[in-house]
Design an enzyme around this catalytic site. Structure first.
Site, PDB file in Angstrom:
ATOM      1  N   LYS A  82      46.978  18.127  94.190  1.00  0.00           N
ATOM      2  CA  LYS A  82      47.750  19.199  94.326  1.00  0.00           C
ATOM      3  C   LYS A  82      47.301  20.344  93.065  1.00  0.00           C
ATOM      4  O   LYS A  82      47.093  20.132  92.035  1.00  0.00           O
ATOM      5  CB  LYS A  82      49.288  18.960  94.062  1.00  0.00           C
ATOM      6  CG  LYS A  82      50.453  19.967  94.147  1.00  0.00           C
ATOM      7  CD  LYS A  82      51.757  19.279  93.680  1.00  0.00           C
ATOM      8  CE  LYS A  82      52.046  19.311  92.317  1.00  0.00           C
ATOM      9  NZ  LYS A  82      53.051  20.194  91.971  1.00  0.00           N
ATOM     10  N   LYS A 124      50.116  23.679  87.694  1.00  0.00           N
ATOM     11  CA  LYS A 124      50.061  24.442  86.309  1.00  0.00           C
ATOM     12  C   LYS A 124      49.530  23.266  85.234  1.00  0.00           C
ATOM     13  O   LYS A 124      48.881  24.120  84.054  1.00  0.00           O
ATOM     14  CB  LYS A 124      51.484  24.586  85.806  1.00  0.00           C
ATOM     15  CG  LYS A 124      52.263  25.571  86.718  1.00  0.00           C
ATOM     16  CD  LYS A 124      53.736  25.849  85.984  1.00  0.00           C
ATOM     17  CE  LYS A 124      54.442  26.652  87.103  1.00  0.00           C
ATOM     18  NZ  LYS A 124      55.737  25.601  87.444  1.00  0.00           N
ATOM     19  N   LYS A 128      54.034  12.014  86.056  1.00  0.00           N
ATOM     20  CA  LYS A 128      54.213  12.759  84.829  1.00  0.00           C
ATOM     21  C   LYS A 128      54.333  12.056  83.477  1.00  0.00           C
ATOM     22  O   LYS A 128      53.697  12.158  82.499  1.00  0.00           O
ATOM     23  CB  LYS A 128      55.177  13.572  84.836  1.00  0.00           C
ATOM     24  CG  LYS A 128      54.976  14.955  85.679  1.00  0.00           C
ATOM     25  CD  LYS A 128      55.813  16.278  85.384  1.00  0.00           C
ATOM     26  CE  LYS A 128      55.021  17.317  86.402  1.00  0.00           C
ATOM     27  NZ  LYS A 128      55.977  18.419  86.342  1.00  0.00           N
TER      28      LYS A 128
HETATM   29  N1  AQP Z   1      50.295  23.332  94.902  1.00  0.00           N
HETATM   30  C1  AQP Z   1      51.441  23.471  95.262  1.00  0.00           C
HETATM   31  N2  AQP Z   1      51.482  23.795  96.626  1.00  0.00           N
HETATM   32  C2  AQP Z   1      52.520  24.253  97.184  1.00  0.00           C
HETATM   33  N3  AQP Z   1      53.827  24.629  96.494  1.00  0.00           N
HETATM   34  C3  AQP Z   1      53.850  24.196  95.141  1.00  0.00           C
HETATM   35  N4  AQP Z   1      54.889  24.089  94.218  1.00  0.00           N
HETATM   36  C4  AQP Z   1      54.368  23.828  93.080  1.00  0.00           C
HETATM   37  N5  AQP Z   1      52.933  23.380  93.161  1.00  0.00           N
HETATM   38  C5  AQP Z   1      52.530  23.776  94.683  1.00  0.00           C
HETATM   39  C6  AQP Z   1      56.164  24.552  94.622  1.00  0.00           C
HETATM   40  O1  AQP Z   1      56.193  25.730  93.545  1.00  0.00           O
HETATM   41  C7  AQP Z   1      57.690  25.687  93.223  1.00  0.00           C
HETATM   42  C8  AQP Z   1      58.035  25.677  91.583  1.00  0.00           C
HETATM   43  O2  AQP Z   1      57.354  24.526  91.199  1.00  0.00           O
HETATM   44  P1  AQP Z   1      57.831  24.357  89.559  1.00  0.00           P
HETATM   45  O3  AQP Z   1      57.471  25.151  88.710  1.00  0.00           O
HETATM   46  O4  AQP Z   1      59.171  23.955  89.709  1.00  0.00           O
HETATM   47  O5  AQP Z   1      57.118  22.826  89.371  1.00  0.00           O
HETATM   48  P2  AQP Z   1      55.920  21.922  89.558  1.00  0.00           P
HETATM   49  O6  AQP Z   1      56.180  21.532  91.058  1.00  0.00           O
HETATM   50  O7  AQP Z   1      55.916  20.822  88.866  1.00  0.00           O
HETATM   51  O8  AQP Z   1      54.755  22.917  89.655  1.00  0.00           O
HETATM   52  P3  AQP Z   1      53.379  22.468  89.216  1.00  0.00           P
HETATM   53  O9  AQP Z   1      52.390  23.640  89.210  1.00  0.00           O
HETATM   54  O10 AQP Z   1      52.885  21.371  89.862  1.00  0.00           O
HETATM   55  O11 AQP Z   1      53.423  22.163  87.643  1.00  0.00           O
HETATM   56  P4  AQP Z   1      53.037  20.581  86.843  1.00  0.00           P
HETATM   57  O12 AQP Z   1      51.755  20.777  86.544  1.00  0.00           O
HETATM   58  O13 AQP Z   1      54.046  20.574  85.703  1.00  0.00           O
HETATM   59  O14 AQP Z   1      53.355  19.494  87.934  1.00  0.00           O
HETATM   60  C9  AQP Z   1      58.296  24.346  93.795  1.00  0.00           C
HETATM   61  O15 AQP Z   1      59.077  24.684  94.971  1.00  0.00           O
HETATM   62  C10 AQP Z   1      57.032  23.628  94.176  1.00  0.00           C
HETATM   63  O16 AQP Z   1      57.369  22.641  95.083  1.00  0.00           O
END
Ligand code: AQP
Length: 346
Positions: A207, A210, A114
């Site tokens: 992955k 968001k 990040k």
């Molecule tokens: N691609 C994914 N597949 C399975 N599980 C996922 N999670 C996130 N992406 C995937 C799970 O969703 C929960 C909440 O995630 P979060 O909002 O805390 O943050 P994150 O992991 O940072 O989500 P993103 O979408 O990947 O955001 P960015 O783009 O900011 O990095 C967690 O349990 C996570 O494991």
């Protein structure tokens, strides 16, 4: 003092809540309600480790809460709230800033990804994020944490922090009535189901996330049926028909991802899905995937819409949940202060 089997997990209100968040996390949150006492948190303090437009943050907090409720989380039997309403998360995180070692945090791959090349400009909060996450879990002395695969390393750090705290303060912990010397439990990650790592629709090696610049990389929980259909039809694939067995997916990340999504949405195994679709072209498989995706998500999307139109109700759920969460968190923090040797009002 016996530990209660307690589940804690959180989702960041950073917009674009997607199918990966749903299948990797929220679906398991719903299931665990049957067997555990659960606390589900909209982790807004984690969200501000990168810049958030204030009005958009407020909207996103309500959106994640609506997604929890629309997916079947019961805020009366369990606890749903937003993190910033319970100050003990930040308080315990400071203690953990002093327990965790710099070397531990330097190994966190999510920070490296990040912060990227502009590391000097990343917020201190982004770096210390895993300590706050450990505090989120341990302020409830939670024993189980349902998460997607990407959070595994942070969970391991939370376990290391719990263990170091217990070791550092072993004598005081025993003097406070915990005869086994274990004040904080070692929280267990629950990484289960066929979709613990949902991949981008544009690149099966990345992955679903968001923050991906392309909206075509993910299915958002707010997407309508036409948008879902369009995104799935445009999803990257390869020219071969689907294999009949799982090992045929090994070198085909996009095919593997779409089959995994289908299996998770339909409540089937990948092997079972391939028995039905082995030999089929992607065009026909994608039609079936659109159907299962729309039928599974559209009731959630429409309930989310209804809830989002009633922010007073959503906010009241969060306030009520925070009031109940605070009681547990305050008790943990009070004991933590006794153990450390702080003077405080009991
Ligand atoms: N691609 C994914 N597949 C399975 N599980 C996922 N999670 C996130 N992406 C995937 C799970 O969703 C929960 C909440 O995630 P979060 O909002 O805390 O943050 P994150 O992991 O940072 O989500 P993103 O979408 O990947 O955001 P960015 O783009 O900011 O990095 C967690 O349990 C996570 O494991």
């Amino acid at each position: 003092m016996a530990l209660i089997q307690r589940v804690f997990s959180g989702v960041q209100p950073t917009g674009n809540l997607h199918l990966g968040n749903y299948l990797g996390a929220i679906v398991n949150f719903v299931k665990l309600q049957e067997s555990h006492s659960c606390i589900y948190c909209v982790v807004d303090m984690h969200a501000i480790t990168v810049w958030q437009e204030p009005a958009e943050l407020t909207r996103s907090i309500r959106e994640v809460t609506s997604a929890f409720l629309a997916s079947g989380i019961d805020p009366n039997k369990h606890i749903v709230f937003n993190q910033s309403q319970v100050a003990e998360h930040a308080e315990l995180a400071w203690v953990f800033n002093c327990v965790a070692r710099l070397g531990w945090l330097n190994r966190m791959t999510q920070f490296k990804e990040k912060a990227g090349k502009d590391r000097e400009n990343a917020s201190v909060g982004l770096y210390a994020y895993p300590n706050l996450m450990a505090a989120d879990i341990l302020v409830y002395r939670a024993t189980h944490v349902p998460v997607g695969e990407d959070q595994k390393q942070h969970l391991e750090l939370a376990r290391d922090i719990a263990q170091k705290f217990n070791n550092d303060f072993g004598e005081q912990i025993r003097n406070n009535g915990f005869n086994d010397g274990l004040y904080f439990p070692q929280p267990e990650p629950l990484i289960t189901g066929p979709a613990t790592r949902v991949m981008s629709l544009r690149d099966g090696t990345k992955k679903m996330s968001k923050s991906d610049a392309s909206d075509y990389s993910r299915i958002n929980l707010s997407d309508d049926a036409d948008t879902i259909a369009q995104k799935i039809r445009k999803a990257k694939t390869d020219p071969e028909p689907l294999p009949s067995e799982e090992k045929g997916l090994e070198t085909r990340p996009e095919a593997d991802n779409l089959v995994g999504i289908y299996a998770a949405l339909a409540g089937r195994t990948k092997a079972d899905v391939l028995k039905e679709f082995g030999g089929a072209q992607f065009s026909s498989f994608k039609n079936a995937l659109v159907d299962v995706c729309v039928s599974r998500l559209s009731p959630i999307t429409s309930e989310m819409k209804r809830l989002m139109a009633d922010p007073g109700h959503v906010d009241s759920v969060l306030i009520d949940g925070a009031n109940r969460a605070r009681v547990i968190a305050a008790e943990t923090m009070s004991k933590t202060k006794d153990i450390i040797g702080f003077i405080h009002k009991r």
